[in-house]
Each structure stands twice: as C-alpha cells, then as structure tokens.
Write a protein that holds these residues in place. Structure first.
Motif, PDB file in Angstrom:
ATOM      1  N   SER A   1      68.696-108.683  88.672  1.00 39.17           N
ATOM      2  CA  SER A   1      69.634-107.817  87.961  1.00 39.17           C
ATOM      3  C   SER A   1      70.587-107.139  88.942  1.00 39.17           C
ATOM      4  O   SER A   1      70.160-106.600  89.963  1.00 39.17           O
ATOM      5  N   PRO A   2      71.886-107.124  88.654  1.00 33.73           N
ATOM      6  CA  PRO A   2      72.845-106.434  89.541  1.00 33.73           C
ATOM      7  C   PRO A   2      72.670-104.916  89.530  1.00 33.73           C
ATOM      8  O   PRO A   2      73.180-104.236  90.415  1.00 33.73           O
ATOM      9  N   ALA A   3      71.968-104.396  88.538  1.00 35.64           N
ATOM     10  CA  ALA A   3      71.775-102.943  88.431  1.00 35.64           C
ATOM     11  C   ALA A   3      70.402-102.505  88.930  1.00 35.64           C
ATOM     12  O   ALA A   3      69.975-101.380  88.668  1.00 35.64           O
TER      13      ALA A   3
ATOM     14  N   VAL B   1      70.298 -99.192  91.048  1.00 35.71           N
ATOM     15  CA  VAL B   1      70.463 -98.006  90.197  1.00 35.71           C
ATOM     16  C   VAL B   1      69.158 -97.711  89.463  1.00 35.71           C
ATOM     17  O   VAL B   1      68.728 -96.554  89.365  1.00 35.71           O
ATOM     18  N   ALA B   2      68.512 -98.765  88.966  1.00 37.25           N
ATOM     19  CA  ALA B   2      67.275 -98.589  88.201  1.00 37.25           C
ATOM     20  C   ALA B   2      66.152 -98.010  89.060  1.00 37.25           C
ATOM     21  O   ALA B   2      65.391 -97.151  88.603  1.00 37.25           O
ATOM     22  N   VAL B   3      66.039 -98.459  90.303  1.00 37.38           N
ATOM     23  CA  VAL B   3      64.955 -97.954  91.139  1.00 37.38           C
ATOM     24  C   VAL B   3      65.193 -96.502  91.525  1.00 37.38           C
ATOM     25  O   VAL B   3      64.253 -95.716  91.630  1.00 37.38           O
ATOM     26  N   VAL B   4      66.450 -96.119  91.692  1.00 36.16           N
ATOM     27  CA  VAL B   4      66.756 -94.707  91.966  1.00 36.16           C
ATOM     28  C   VAL B   4      66.319 -93.843  90.786  1.00 36.16           C
ATOM     29  O   VAL B   4      65.670 -92.808  90.958  1.00 36.16           O
ATOM     30  N   ASP B   5      66.651 -94.279  89.582  1.00 38.79           N
ATOM     31  CA  ASP B   5      66.254 -93.525  88.391  1.00 38.79           C
ATOM     32  C   ASP B   5      64.734 -93.442  88.273  1.00 38.79           C
ATOM     33  O   ASP B   5      64.183 -92.384  87.945  1.00 38.79           O
ATOM     34  N   ARG B   6      64.060 -94.560  88.516  1.00 38.00           N
ATOM     35  CA  ARG B   6      62.591 -94.568  88.410  1.00 38.00           C
ATOM     36  C   ARG B   6      61.950 -93.606  89.412  1.00 38.00           C
ATOM     37  O   ARG B   6      61.038 -92.845  89.063  1.00 38.00           O
ATOM     38  N   LEU B   7      62.430 -93.617  90.626  1.00 42.20           N
ATOM     39  CA  LEU B   7      61.842 -92.754  91.648  1.00 42.20           C
ATOM     40  C   LEU B   7      62.131 -91.276  91.364  1.00 42.20           C
ATOM     41  O   LEU B   7      61.267 -90.416  91.582  1.00 42.20           O
ATOM     42  N   LEU B   8      63.329 -90.978  90.881  1.00 40.24           N
ATOM     43  CA  LEU B   8      63.669 -89.586  90.565  1.00 40.24           C
ATOM     44  C   LEU B   8      62.796 -89.032  89.443  1.00 40.24           C
ATOM     45  O   LEU B   8      62.550 -87.821  89.379  1.00 40.24           O
ATOM     46  N   ASP B   9      62.336 -89.905  88.562  1.00 38.66           N
ATOM     47  CA  ASP B   9      61.501 -89.461  87.444  1.00 38.66           C
ATOM     48  C   ASP B   9      60.014 -89.426  87.794  1.00 38.66           C
ATOM     49  O   ASP B   9      59.190 -89.065  86.942  1.00 38.66           O
ATOM     50  N   SER B  10      59.676 -89.760  89.028  1.00 34.89           N
ATOM     51  CA  SER B  10      58.262 -89.821  89.407  1.00 34.89           C
ATOM     52  C   SER B  10      57.743 -88.471  89.879  1.00 34.89           C
ATOM     53  O   SER B  10      58.505 -87.624  90.367  1.00 34.89           O
TER      54      SER B  10
END
Length: 817
Positions: free
Chosen positions: A383-385, A388-397
C-alpha cells in the motif's frame, strides 16, 4: 587638562585612522555593474562635537541581489565646512546643512545631513559611553573583573548592568588609585589594559581605539557623573537587519543606531560589542564588519549596554554540479525545508528504505524496536499509504503514551527523592493519561502551573513539590514552556539575551504565594495558594510586581491566584514563546536536533536554522489545539522526516538544515529494551513485574549500571541536557563484554537457545535476529558470513551467540538512523 577641541581632534583622528585601517586590510570589493546604489542612513543629524555617523553603501543588482559596496564608494561632502568624510564615517565640522554623495560603479546616491550644537560642551556620558567602553574592552566580562568576586581586587558589574557599583569601584574605591585626573594617561585603568604595566587579563586596549579614547577623555574631564538631563538609551537598531548575499558578495558592514529618550538617534557602531553565532560562516570584527568564511547563515548580535539587536546574514555561493531535483513535498514542513535547502544549494538525501523508516518511527514514537511480525508485515505491504498508517497505529498505542511520558517526566524532574515513591507513580500516571488522551499541551501546562491540593489526589501538583521556591519555579517554567534559559538573570542582567534581573524576579513574583503543608500521610504534601508572599529584587530592594515577558508588569488582585494570570498569558495566542518552545522540543525529539538547538535555548544570538519552518509549525500547532499527536503526525508524515541518513556530495557537510536524517545513539532505555527484545530475555527491575520495559519505569533506578553508563538522567534538572548522548569507553566495554549483553545472549530461555531447541535452521535463527534487531532480513553477504562462521566452529550455539553479539554491536543496531 586638555581642551574639548583637542579631545575632539584626538577622537576623530583616532577613529578615522582605525576605520581606514579596517578598510585597507580588506580585499577589494567586486563592484561590477550595479543597477543602483543606496546610501544609509537616508538622512541623519550630527549633534555635538563628538558625534559621528557610520555610512553604509548597498549596491542593487539584477535578480534582487545586494552587495555591500561601502569601502568601494567615493564620498563627497557638498560643504566640507559642515561635514567631512573619512573612510566611510561622517564627522561634524561646523553647524549647518550639507549633502553627502557617494559614487560607485557608475551609480550615485545622496543623503542630507544636519550638524548642530557644535559649540556646546560634549562631555563623555558615564552611563552611555564609559560603561560601554569597559564592555568593549572586555574588562567587565564574567571571566574578568565582571565575575562576582572581581579580579585582582577590582570588581565591575557584569557587562555594565549596575552603574552604582561601577561608579564606586572606578571613581572612589581604594582612594581613587585607579585613575589620575591630572595625568589621565598614567591611570591604572588605562595602563593595565594597554599592558604598560603587568595585567593578568592581557592587552585589552589599543591607544586611539574608540574605547581607549572614551575612557581617557572621561578621566580627563574629571570623571563626571551624568547630569539629570542625560537621556537614556531606549533601544538599538542594526542596519541591515537581514540580508541575503550572493556570490561574489563576501562582506557586510553593520551600522548600529541608538534611539534615546530625548528622541535623538546616534551612531553607536564604534563602541558596540559584536558577536557571530556561526564563525564558520561569518566572523565580525570590532568595527561591525562581517567577513564571509563559508556558505550558510549567521546571526550577528550587537550589544550596547543592556540593549541588543540582531542582523541575520545568509552567504550564498554556487556549488559546482548542483541541480535541484524537485523532491516531492508531502506537507508544509517539506515546503519550508526544501526552500531553504534550494537557496543554500544543498541537495536532500533520498527517501529512507521501508525497514529504516519502520525502525526509526517505532523507536521515535514508542521507544522500542518493531517486532519481527511487524517488520515482516510492513515490508510485505504494498500500500502506498502504509507509512501514514503505521504512524497512526503507533500514535494510538499505549507504548507511545509510555515513551513520551518518560520524556516529559525527565524534564519535569519526576524522581522519588523529590516526590516520594507514591508521588512519582501518580505523577507518571497523570502524564501518561494526558498523552494517551492527547490532552492539549496548553491545558497540560496550565494544569501544572495552577495545581493546588494533595499531590496524591491531584498529581500535577507534584510540579510544585519539585519546584520548592519561586526562583526555582521561575527557571524551570521559563526553560520548559518559554524555551528561555533565564538563570543568568538571577544575579545580573543576562549577558547574551535581553532579559534583566527585573524580568527574572518579576516572573518569580507570580510564584511567590505557592504554599505547602503536610498531611496525615508523611509522604503526602498539599499545595495551596497563600494570602501573602512577595519577591524582592536583591540589587534594588524593590518589591516586584508580576512580570509577563514582552508585555510588562501587571497588577493582580489580592484575591486572585497569580499563577492563573501567568498561566493564561503563557498559553495565550499572542504569547510568542509557548507554541514555538513546545513544538521545537517535539521536533528535536523526532529529528535529533531542534530547529533551535539546544531545544530550550531561544535567544537572538541562537537563531532557528529555519525561521519560516518554526513560524509555520508553531502557528499550525496552535491552530490545531496544541495537539502533541498532531505535531508528531505532521512531522513524521513529512518527506523531511523520512529522508535517508545516507549523505550525498551536496549535503555531506550539513548538520542543521535537515537535508538528511541525523544518526544518534539509542537512549539508555531504548538500548536496554532493544537488547531484551533481540535476545527475548526481559530485564527484571526491583519491585516491577517481569517484562516491564525500561521506557515504562516511573522512576529511574539509581543502581542500574547499564542505564547509568548510557546516560539515563536522574531527573535533577529541567533540562534535556541532563540526558547524556555522548559515547564513551565504558559504553563500549558494556557492549563488548558487559554482563547485560553477555548474559542475555547466553540465557537458556533466550531467543537463540529456544530456537535451537525448536530445531530451527541456522538461516531461520539468523533471519529472526536480523528482523528483531534491524527490522530487515540479512543480505546474502551477511547470511553467508554468518553461516561461514558457524560452520567453522565446533559449538553451534556459541557460534550463533557470536552472530547475535556482532549484530548487537553493529552501528546499525546501536544508532537511530
């Protein structure tokens, strides 16, 4: 005693000779064909026989390029009986009006001049000139007579902040033995810095220099004190205030104008003290002439008494072979960064590889290494995104909240010696929940600064348990939330910044009524607002009002908590400090270096590496509700954050403009947690469940040698600098043969021993270790070298442990990159 006319001739002659010598020593200016020239000041007055005016000539060229042509100009006075020009300085000759014209490169410009009051006495002003002459000569520096105890029995106030003290020590102390009115040149005040007699400080004056002339004349005039009508200096102005100079421009004269309380404007260039923030780019001499030393930016700080002004200079030059490659901009961060890089002809590195990004962002946001499963999934994702997705996942951890709680707890000085064990855990939990819920950081700061009640029931009140008195609270608050190291102003006006003792004690007045009392629990403390409590400025004995920087003193009603007034100002939209300070701290954590570095040291003489970037970042940070997660997400999603640490020929010398990722040693907690993750052997901390990460500890252990050696702070200071990031021999010994690495690699329940028991192949075990440590699989060369080593050894397990040891001691593992 010499006549005023004689002193005028000496002063003018000496300054003229000095000025001409400066220009004579400089290489010829390449004039070329300017489209026009500008002569500054646009108009000026010379008031009194000792007045003078530095002139500044700027050539304007095609493409809006500018050059300082001052030494190349030919100056002509329309009336030499009124004004004369020597070098590039105008001096009065007689009352009247005239025009000064400069010609250079086929262009000319003219400005009007008025000379008046030449017949009036012009005594040297002690407060406006004599004290500055002592500063110019370096006599009142902190390492010399400006130290608290002075030197050699002679004490001056640091950089002339205390006129009363200086008058006493210079004029009358030791029966006036330092000066000789009848024979000024025989004064010790002159002979010692001239090295005519022994002087521990070395030669500080030259005969005929402006500082020498002023001091000698002041003594000759009888060391007069200022009359009641002598105006005060209100501010100084540097001209130009900002300039970009393209090759072949290689110099810039700075002119300093003083604005006085009587409305007059005087040239103060000759006595102004100049410093450069970046000598490798530009050095400045005593006359305010900046010479280029290299490509880049520098700030020239001009200081006159307690007033400061800064000129920002950028020297540009063409770099052979440079061609801008138009890298994609992912957000406004990239726009600001790439604009600066293009201007300086620095080519940014390529994007980092996926494995590098995953490892970098996981360490930066959670303090841990990505798991093998996370690495494999991320590398397989097309996925090209996905970034971005991993940044969001880590911020929500929860791990993000734990790691950034650690960062804030460090600078909030959360340790059991100050807060007791229960207080540390409750304070850490409050910080953790604030970060997890993305509490706006302006609210976070207000809750800390205005907290009352039990430190157990209202954990932010622990801020006031760590800050035990108004002065400590002043320094901590300024450093944390204003980005100002105001400590120097406790004893004297700040030597490198605009802040004064009055500013310091005015801030302290906001915290003077914080009360503390014990409760039934001996470890508990209750914070409350007292009815009374004042702060007195020790030098003036003045009772201070609450002071808000750049706003002034404020009257706070007796029934109102002064801290609330201060906190509301601190976090208000018009405050120029808070948003910049906080967002710069976040940037520094993520990028390894602040836009202003150190991150808590904002001052005119320490300018941001990218002014547009910090302005826009702080503006949008405030507009997005002071959200820490917004700031981190924005930075991490930029191409700038995702650049490789591998340099190219155009950015190999860049360390400040974000053209590549900064490599830095993992923090103590990150490194210990990383070793535990790679070996799969958790660390056992006293009183904590097995598996607790070092990044999750509420209180730094006092007896953990590994963490201590790698720089874990004990949280005694509100400064990021307490955490050491310097490498040393003890660290190398710990990694090479220390018990932490050795025991975890050899543990029977560790990754290597377990996988051997599970009958895993060498390829599988080696790959697992690479994925755990570096978030990537081994290259064919690395796999071949590892298997060759294993094949040459009789003990397979020991050989695999050797491979693990080599991975843990590799730069790729030890460093964030």
């Amino acid at each position: 005693m010499r006549s005023f006319h004689a002193w005028q001739c000496l002063l003018v002659g000496a300054m003229t000779a000095s000025s001409m010598a400066v220009y004579a020593a400089e290489p010829a200016v390449e004039v070329g064909q300017p489209a026009s020239v500008v002569l500054e000041p646009a108009k000026f007055e010379l008031v009194g026989k000792r007045s003078r005016q530095q002139l500044l000539v700027t050539g304007k060229y095609s493409g809006d390029q500018l050059r300082d042509l001052t030494p190349a100009g030919t100056f002509v006075s329309s009336n030499p009986a009124v004004v004369k020009i020597d070098g590039a300085i105008a001096y009065p000759v007689g009352n009247g009006e005239a025009t000064v014209t400069v010609s250079v490169g086929g262009q000319s410009a003219a400005v009007p001049v008025t000379v008046k009051n030449l017949e009036a006495p012009a005594p040297v002003s002690f407060k406006n000139e004599t004290q500055m002459a002592l500063t110019k000569a370096g006599c009142n520096m902190g390492a010399c007579h400006g130290s608290p105890s002075g030197k050699g029995g002679f004490r001056l106030s640091l950089r002339a902040y205390d006129s009363v003290l200086d008058i006493m020590t210079v004029r009358s102390e030791f029966f006036g033995r330092r000066t000789n009115i009848m024979e000024p040149a025989a004064s010790l005040l002159l002979r010692k810095p001239l090295m005519e007699v022994a002087h521990g400080g070395g030669k500080r004056l030259k005969k005929g220099d402006p500082a020498h002339v002023v001091l000698e004349q002041w003594i000759a005039e009888g060391m007069q004190l200022d009359s009641a009508t002598e105006p005060d200096l209100l501010k100084i102005e540097t001209v130009p205030s900002k300039r970009v100079l393209n090759q072949p421009a290689a110099r810039q004269q700075i002119m300093v104008l003083g604005h006085f309380s009587d409305g007059s404007i005087r040239d103060l260039t000759a006595l102004t003290d100049f410093t450069s923030s970046n000598e490798s780019v530009g050095s400045v001499n005593a006359q305010g002439l900046v010479n280029k030393n290299g490509r880049g930016e520098t700030a020239i700080l001009a200081r006159y008494l307690d007033k400061m002004s800064t000129t920002y200079l950028t020297f540009l030059e063409d770099v052979p072979g440079f061609a801008w490659n138009n890298p994609a901009e992912l957000n406004f961060v990239d726009t600001a960064v790439f604009e600066k890089l293009k201007q300086l002809q620095i080519l940014p590195s390529d994007l980092c590889a996926d494995d590098e990004f995953l490892r970098r962002v996981t360490l930066d946001l959670t303090g841990r290494l990505p798991t093998s499963e996370e690495a494999q999934a991320f590398l397989a994702d097309q996925s090209p995104a996905k970034r971005v997705a991993v940044v969001d996942r880590l911020l929500d951890s929860n791990e993000f909240a734990s790691f950034w709680a650690l960062k804030w707890a460090d600078v909030l000085r959360s340790n059991s010696k100050k807060l007791k064990a229960a207080g540390v855990h409750k304070f850490r939990e409050w910080i953790y929940e604030s970060i997890r819920s993305d509490k706006p950081l302006d609210q976070f700061a207000r809750e800390l600064l205005t907290a009352n009640g039990s430190v157990f029931e209202n954990p932010p009140a622990n801020f006031w348990r760590a800050s035990r008195d108004p002065l400590d609270a002043t320094e901590t608050t300024a450093q944390l939330f204003l980005g100002v190291r105001i400590q120097c102003a406790k004893c004297h006006n700040h030597p490198f910044e605009r802040w004064t003792q009055d500013n310091y004690y005015g801030i302290a007045a906001a915290f003077a009524r914080v009360g503390r009392k014990n409760s039934a629990d001996a470890d508990e403390e209750v914070i409350f607002t007292q009815a009374g409590g004042e702060v007195t400025q020790p030098r003036t004995n003045k009772q201070m009002k609450v002071h808000l920087l750049l706003k002034g003193d404020v009257d706070v009603p007796a029934d109102q908590d002064r801290r609330v007034v201060f906190a509301e100002w601190l976090t208000s939209a018009e405050n120029p400090f808070f948003a910049k300070s906080v967002v710069n701290r976040i940037w520094g954590h993520l990028m390894g270096r602040g836009i202003v570095e150190p991150v808590d040291d904002f001052r005119d003489s320490n300018p941001p590496s990218n002014a547009r970037l910090i302005e826009e970042l702080s503006k949008q940070f405030a507009a997005n509700g002071f959200s820490q997660k917004w700031a981190i997400r924005t930075i991490c999603n930029s191409r700038t954050y995702q650049l490789s640490s591998r340099k190219n020929q155009f950015n190999k010398d860049d360390e400040i403009y974000c053209s590549h990722a900064n490599t830095r040693l993992l923090s103590a907690e990150q490194l210990l947690d990383g070793i535990c993750a790679v070996t799969n052997v958790p660390e056992q901390f006293p009183g904590m469940p097995l598996g607790t990460r070092a990044c999750e500890l509420a209180d730094p252990p006092t007896d953990h040698y590994f963490l201590k050696v790698f720089g874990q702070p004990q949280r005694e200071m509100a400064c990021q600098c307490e955490r050491s990031s310097e490498s040393n021999l003890s660290q190398a010994l710990q990694m090479i043969n220390g018990p932490v690495v050795h025991n975890k690699l050899r543990a029977d329940n560790g990754r290597i021993a377990t996988m051997i028991k599970e009958m895993k192949t060498d390829d599988e075990i080696i790959t697992a270790m690479y994925l755990a440590a570096l978030a990537r699989t081994p290259s064919p060369e690395e796999m071949a070298a590892s298997k060759q080593h294993i094949g040459n050894q009789q003990d397979r397990r020991q050989a695999l442990e050797d491979v693990g040891w080599a991975i843990l001691n590799s730069k790729e593992f030890l460093f964030q990159h």
